[in-house]
Design a protein around this motif. Structure first.
Motif, PDB file in Angstrom:
ATOM      1  N   SER A 207      58.829 102.654  35.294  1.00 55.41           N
ATOM      2  CA  SER A 207      57.763 101.819  34.748  1.00 55.41           C
ATOM      3  C   SER A 207      56.469 102.626  34.834  1.00 55.41           C
ATOM      4  O   SER A 207      56.396 103.643  35.546  1.00 55.41           O
ATOM      5  CB  SER A 207      57.624 100.532  35.554  1.00 55.41           C
ATOM      6  OG  SER A 207      57.143 100.816  36.859  1.00 55.41           O
TER       7      SER A 207
ATOM      8  N   ALA B 294      53.828 101.899  36.394  1.00 55.68           N
ATOM      9  CA  ALA B 294      53.399 101.919  37.791  1.00 55.68           C
ATOM     10  C   ALA B 294      54.187 102.953  38.589  1.00 55.68           C
ATOM     11  O   ALA B 294      53.627 103.681  39.423  1.00 55.68           O
ATOM     12  CB  ALA B 294      53.583 100.529  38.417  1.00 55.68           C
TER      13      ALA B 294
ATOM     14  N   GLU C  35      53.034 106.481  37.637  1.00 51.52           N
ATOM     15  CA  GLU C  35      51.738 106.791  38.240  1.00 51.52           C
ATOM     16  C   GLU C  35      51.873 107.047  39.738  1.00 51.52           C
ATOM     17  O   GLU C  35      51.220 107.938  40.293  1.00 51.52           O
ATOM     18  CB  GLU C  35      50.760 105.653  37.967  1.00 51.52           C
ATOM     19  CG  GLU C  35      50.373 105.541  36.495  1.00 51.52           C
ATOM     20  CD  GLU C  35      49.452 104.359  36.228  1.00 51.52           C
ATOM     21  OE1 GLU C  35      49.200 103.561  37.173  1.00 51.52           O
ATOM     22  OE2 GLU C  35      48.984 104.230  35.076  1.00 51.52           O
ATOM     23  N   ALA C  36      52.745 106.280  40.402  1.00 48.70           N
ATOM     24  CA  ALA C  36      52.959 106.483  41.839  1.00 48.70           C
ATOM     25  C   ALA C  36      53.573 107.863  42.098  1.00 48.70           C
ATOM     26  O   ALA C  36      53.194 108.553  43.051  1.00 48.70           O
ATOM     27  CB  ALA C  36      53.862 105.384  42.388  1.00 48.70           C
TER      28      ALA C  36
END
Length: 232
Positions: free
Chosen positions: A155, A157, A160-161
């Motif tokens: 995803s 998120a 990005e993590a």
């Protein structure tokens, strides 16, 4: 169909039963067929030889480009003399499992170069592949590649993590991910996969061998060694 397969395989008999047996004896197709039926132990060897020849032909059709990584998209020793090519997708469970096998090979062989060809074939994988290649432009491909497989979260998120964990400049990463250059690389990888006859991920080029599916590190290392021995 069986008879036709036997006759195709007959061309390979020379490598196992003596080059002259069919070239100078004047045996016809029916005799060839009878010989092969009477010696079924030759067939597995001949089938393996036929598959090797087909693989070599497919590899020849794509040339050495398939072994040349996108800048920085390489694991292990970038200057190593042994090259393993992996076609992979971040949403592929077998690819995730095989990432550990690749790391085992790298740890065991300091001369191994692993070229990663991003081939996003699962839904939602395109942006992950794009961002991985963009990470290579920051010199952090390995870190991002492994972080994505470790988390298994593609995803936004999750992407990005993984970028944060890999120490990437996120704004630059996203900008580079949308570039035409990276789009071309993904298209080229898909073309390579088609020409090599791959049907899914992970898929591999190990020396002169073409392999599909999740296989253990030992099998991949063996394929590389066998290829090196046959070329020497």
């Amino acid at each position: 169909m069986v008879r036709n397969a036997l006759l195709v395989l007959a061309a390979l008999v020379a490598g196992f039963a003596g080059a002259g047996i069919f070239s100078w004896s004047g045996l016809g197709d029916r005799h060839v067929e009878r010989y092969l039926v009477a010696n079924p132990d030759l067939l597995p060897q001949m089938m393996a030889a036929l598959e090797r020849k087909r693989a070599e032909d497919r590899l020849a059709s794509v040339g050495g480009d398939v072994r040349t990584p996108y800048g920085g998209a390489v694991l292990g020793n970038p200057n190593g003399s042994k090259t393993l090519v992996k076609f992979t997708d971040y949403n592929c469970g077998y690819c995730r499992a095989s990432a550990g096998e690749v790391q085992k090979m790298i740890a065991a062989d300091p001369d191994l170069r692993v070229v990663i060809r991003e081939w996003p074939i699962f839904e939602g994988s395109d942006i992950a592949a794009r961002m991985a290649l963009a990470a290579a432009k920051q010199g952090k491909y390995r870190e991002y590649h492994l972080a994505l497989f470790e988390s298994g979260d593609t995803s936004m998120a999750g992407l990005e993590a993984a970028a944060q964990k890999a120490g990437l400049d996120l704004a630059r990463l996203k900008n580079d991910a949308g570039s035409a250059e990276i789009g071309f690389e993904l298209s080229r990888n898909a073309q390579f996969a088609q020409e090599l006859g791959f049907t899914g991920t992970p898929s591999w080029v190990a020396g002169s061998r073409i392999i599909e599916g999740a296989v253990p590190a030992e099998a991949l290392a063996s394929a590389l060694s066998e290829s090196a021995a046959s070329e020497s």
